[in-house]
Design a protein around this motif. Structure first.
Motif, PDB file in Angstrom:
ATOM      1  N   VAL A  93       0.850  -1.185   0.000  1.00  0.00           N
ATOM      2  CA  VAL A  93       0.000   0.000   0.000  1.00  0.00           C
ATOM      3  C   VAL A  93       0.884   1.232   0.000  1.00  0.00           C
ATOM      4  N   SER A  94       0.462   2.260  -0.701  1.00  0.00           N
ATOM      5  CA  SER A  94       1.125   3.566  -0.687  1.00  0.00           C
ATOM      6  C   SER A  94       0.277   4.512   0.143  1.00  0.00           C
ATOM      7  N   THR A  95       0.884   5.110   1.131  1.00  0.00           N
ATOM      8  CA  THR A  95       0.118   5.914   2.077  1.00  0.00           C
ATOM      9  C   THR A  95       1.000   6.986   2.696  1.00  0.00           C
ATOM     10  N   LYS A  96       0.365   7.856   3.462  1.00  0.00           N
ATOM     11  CA  LYS A  96       1.068   8.858   4.258  1.00  0.00           C
ATOM     12  C   LYS A  96       0.939   8.433   5.705  1.00  0.00           C
ATOM     13  N   THR A  97       2.063   8.139   6.333  1.00  0.00           N
ATOM     14  CA  THR A  97       2.045   7.536   7.652  1.00  0.00           C
ATOM     15  C   THR A  97       3.074   8.175   8.566  1.00  0.00           C
ATOM     16  N   SER A  98       2.941   7.897   9.851  1.00  0.00           N
ATOM     17  CA  SER A  98       3.919   8.373  10.830  1.00  0.00           C
ATOM     18  C   SER A  98       5.236   7.651  10.604  1.00  0.00           C
ATOM     19  N   TYR A  99       6.333   8.407  10.753  1.00  0.00           N
ATOM     20  CA  TYR A  99       7.647   7.817  10.529  1.00  0.00           C
ATOM     21  C   TYR A  99       8.188   7.189  11.807  1.00  0.00           C
ATOM     22  N   LYS A 100       7.973   7.824  12.928  1.00  0.00           N
ATOM     23  CA  LYS A 100       8.402   7.312  14.224  1.00  0.00           C
ATOM     24  C   LYS A 100       7.214   7.296  15.171  1.00  0.00           C
ATOM     25  N   ALA A 101       7.258   6.385  16.114  1.00  0.00           N
ATOM     26  CA  ALA A 101       6.189   6.315  17.102  1.00  0.00           C
ATOM     27  C   ALA A 101       6.204   7.553  17.979  1.00  0.00           C
ATOM     28  N   VAL A 146       8.575 -13.508   7.657  1.00  0.00           N
ATOM     29  CA  VAL A 146       7.912 -12.380   7.027  1.00  0.00           C
ATOM     30  C   VAL A 146       8.947 -11.316   6.706  1.00  0.00           C
ATOM     31  N   ASN A 147       8.761 -10.640   5.576  1.00  0.00           N
ATOM     32  CA  ASN A 147       9.655  -9.587   5.133  1.00  0.00           C
ATOM     33  C   ASN A 147       8.847  -8.312   4.971  1.00  0.00           C
ATOM     34  N   ILE A 148       9.322  -7.230   5.580  1.00  0.00           N
ATOM     35  CA  ILE A 148       8.602  -5.953   5.565  1.00  0.00           C
ATOM     36  C   ILE A 148       9.498  -4.902   4.933  1.00  0.00           C
ATOM     37  N   THR A 149       8.953  -4.193   3.964  1.00  0.00           N
ATOM     38  CA  THR A 149       9.712  -3.155   3.278  1.00  0.00           C
ATOM     39  C   THR A 149       9.036  -1.802   3.470  1.00  0.00           C
ATOM     40  N   LEU A 150       9.837  -0.773   3.510  1.00  0.00           N
ATOM     41  CA  LEU A 150       9.349   0.603   3.620  1.00  0.00           C
ATOM     42  C   LEU A 150      10.233   1.464   2.728  1.00  0.00           C
ATOM     43  N   VAL A 171       7.154  -0.426  10.069  1.00  0.00           N
ATOM     44  CA  VAL A 171       7.819  -1.728  10.111  1.00  0.00           C
ATOM     45  C   VAL A 171       7.525  -2.428  11.441  1.00  0.00           C
ATOM     46  N   LEU A 172       7.640  -1.699  12.534  1.00  0.00           N
ATOM     47  CA  LEU A 172       7.372  -2.286  13.843  1.00  0.00           C
ATOM     48  C   LEU A 172       5.901  -2.654  14.002  1.00  0.00           C
ATOM     49  N   TYR A 173       5.034  -1.851  13.432  1.00  0.00           N
ATOM     50  CA  TYR A 173       3.593  -2.119  13.544  1.00  0.00           C
ATOM     51  C   TYR A 173       3.230  -3.440  12.874  1.00  0.00           C
ATOM     52  N   LEU A 174       3.735  -3.662  11.637  1.00  0.00           N
ATOM     53  CA  LEU A 174       3.417  -4.901  10.931  1.00  0.00           C
ATOM     54  C   LEU A 174       4.114  -6.102  11.572  1.00  0.00           C
ATOM     55  N   ALA A 175       5.352  -5.929  12.014  1.00  0.00           N
ATOM     56  CA  ALA A 175       6.068  -7.042  12.647  1.00  0.00           C
ATOM     57  C   ALA A 175       5.394  -7.456  13.947  1.00  0.00           C
ATOM     58  N   GLU A 176       4.826  -6.493  14.680  1.00  0.00           N
ATOM     59  CA  GLU A 176       4.171  -6.806  15.957  1.00  0.00           C
ATOM     60  C   GLU A 176       2.931  -7.659  15.759  1.00  0.00           C
ATOM     61  N   LYS A 177       2.271  -7.555  14.599  1.00  0.00           N
ATOM     62  CA  LYS A 177       1.064  -8.336  14.344  1.00  0.00           C
ATOM     63  C   LYS A 177       1.342  -9.834  14.262  1.00  0.00           C
ATOM     64  N   PHE A 178       2.612 -10.205  13.970  1.00  0.00           N
ATOM     65  CA  PHE A 178       2.955 -11.618  13.819  1.00  0.00           C
ATOM     66  C   PHE A 178       3.732 -12.164  15.021  1.00  0.00           C
ATOM     67  N   THR A 179       3.848 -11.404  16.086  1.00  0.00           N
ATOM     68  CA  THR A 179       4.545 -11.889  17.269  1.00  0.00           C
ATOM     69  C   THR A 179       3.682 -12.909  18.012  1.00  0.00           C
ATOM     70  N   PRO A 233      -8.839 -15.523  10.407  1.00  0.00           N
ATOM     71  CA  PRO A 233      -9.044 -14.107  10.097  1.00  0.00           C
ATOM     72  C   PRO A 233      -7.847 -13.269  10.534  1.00  0.00           C
ATOM     73  N   LEU A 234      -7.240 -12.577   9.579  1.00  0.00           N
ATOM     74  CA  LEU A 234      -6.099 -11.715   9.866  1.00  0.00           C
ATOM     75  C   LEU A 234      -6.584 -10.368  10.392  1.00  0.00           C
ATOM     76  N   CYS A 235      -5.871  -9.859  11.381  1.00  0.00           N
ATOM     77  CA  CYS A 235      -6.257  -8.567  11.946  1.00  0.00           C
ATOM     78  C   CYS A 235      -6.216  -7.480  10.874  1.00  0.00           C
ATOM     79  N   GLN A 236      -7.010  -6.479  11.072  1.00  0.00           N
ATOM     80  CA  GLN A 236      -6.999  -5.363  10.143  1.00  0.00           C
ATOM     81  C   GLN A 236      -5.664  -4.636  10.238  1.00  0.00           C
ATOM     82  N   LEU A 237      -5.021  -4.457   9.096  1.00  0.00           N
ATOM     83  CA  LEU A 237      -3.713  -3.803   9.037  1.00  0.00           C
ATOM     84  C   LEU A 237      -3.897  -2.419   8.443  1.00  0.00           C
ATOM     85  N   ARG A 238      -3.845  -1.411   9.289  1.00  0.00           N
ATOM     86  CA  ARG A 238      -3.992  -0.034   8.850  1.00  0.00           C
ATOM     87  C   ARG A 238      -2.654   0.674   9.002  1.00  0.00           C
TER      88      ARG A 238
END
Length: 320
Positions: free
Chosen positions: A81-89, A108-112, A154-162, A231-236
């Motif tokens: 997805v292409s979006t405007k998001t927070s860079y740091k928590a 899992v591999n996460i790219t930004l 990156v941390l948000y998506l990785a946390e969903k699979f912990t 059911p996979l959690c909603q990833l926003r």
């Protein structure tokens, strides 16, 4: 995260593109070398049999390469997805970026990637891999990512699979990947066995092993597809939602399994219906040396000494 004397902080080694892991590249190169070596010796095969060998060898190499490469691929389930998001928590700074999620059998591999890459006086180009295969600590890798201070998406998506995530998908993805990987290795072993049996005068056993190869390849697909019932959690990510779907590795493995089933069924059908056609394809029996020229008379060799030493007919009579 910014360049300082050519060094990337937090990244002592250069990062690689998603999906191009070193084991995957090695597998591709090995099978390409085998295919190139066969193409070099192909002109030495005389007659029409070279085309039979071309189809047979390249088709077999494709099946073997796909089975092994799919094991190391991260393209079983993908989403971007292409979006405007927070860079740091806990920061008000926002960036425009392309976020990618690549799920494989081993992790899992996460790219930004920033759009553009240079934003906030930094180079936004991350590629992080989190492994969950047996013997690896996914939670430990996630803790190290927190210590590095990786970007929030990156941390948000990785946390969903912990393992401790409320989503509860870690166990399902881990077990599905483990069983799919195991069945793929079994399919690879039967692929090797089928090549040996098809080179022997037992083609029906080769057809059976091809059927088993296709069956195990399909088992790996079904094992990974079992996670679709979870059911996979909603990833926003920012203001957009990231959805996943089956990737190229999933569909190519499915097509390879079906192809093996069709080839195995064809070998068995020809073995019982037209064994000569099967022998023509497997052995390349179009041989100019063994088949005499059409319309030519047979060559007859005679020995001139045969009459000289031929035993004469004898008649023995006895008068009593």
């Amino acid at each position: 995260m910014t360049l300082w004397n050519g060094v990337l902080p937090f990244y002592p080694q250069p990062r690689h593109a998603a999906g191009l892991s070193v084991p995957l590249l090695i597998v591709i190169l090995v099978f390409l070398v085998l295919a190139a070596s066969f193409l070099l010796i192909l002109p030495g095969i005389r007659g029409h049999s070279r085309w039979f060998w071309l189809v047979r060898v390249l088709l077999s190499l494709f099946i073997g390469a796909e089975i092994v490469a799919a094991h190391f691929s991260a393209e079983w389930s993908v989403g971007s997805v292409s979006t405007k998001t927070s860079y740091k928590a806990f920061s008000v700074e926002r960036v425009r970026a392309h976020v990618g999620l690549h799920v494989g059998l081993e992790g899992v591999n996460i790219t930004l990637t920033g759009n553009p890459v240079q934003q906030l006086n930094e180079t936004i180009d991350y590629n992080e891999q989190f492994i969950w295969r047996f013997g690896q600590n996914y939670a430990g890798a996630y803790a190290e990512a927190l210590e590095k201070g990786l970007p929030y998406p990156v941390l948000y998506l990785a946390e969903k699979f912990t393992p401790s995530s409320p989503c509860g998908v870690y166990r399902q993805y881990r077990l599905a990947g483990h069983y799919a990987s195991a069945t793929l290795w079994v399919a690879f072993c039967f692929w090797l066995l089928s090549n040996m049996l098809l080179s022997m005068p037992v083609p029906h056993y080769g057809g059976l092993t091809l059927l088993i190869t296709g069956a195990f390849a399909l088992f790996s697909v079904f094992a990974f597809a079992s996670i679709s019932s979870v059911p996979l959690c909603q990833l926003r990510v920012g203001s957009s939602e990231l959805t996943t779907h089956y990737g190229a590795a999933f569909w190519i493995t499915l097509a390879t399994g079906v192809l093996c089933l069709l080839l195995g069924a064809a070998v068995l059908s020809l073995h019982y219906a037209r064994p000569s056609a099967l022998r023509l394809f497997l052995e390349g029996s179009v041989n100019d040396l063994e088949s005499p020229t059409k319309g030519s008379s047979p060559l007859i060799l005679s020995n001139p000494l045969h009459k000289q030493f031929r035993t004469s007919d004898l008649t023995i009579s006895t008068n009593l």
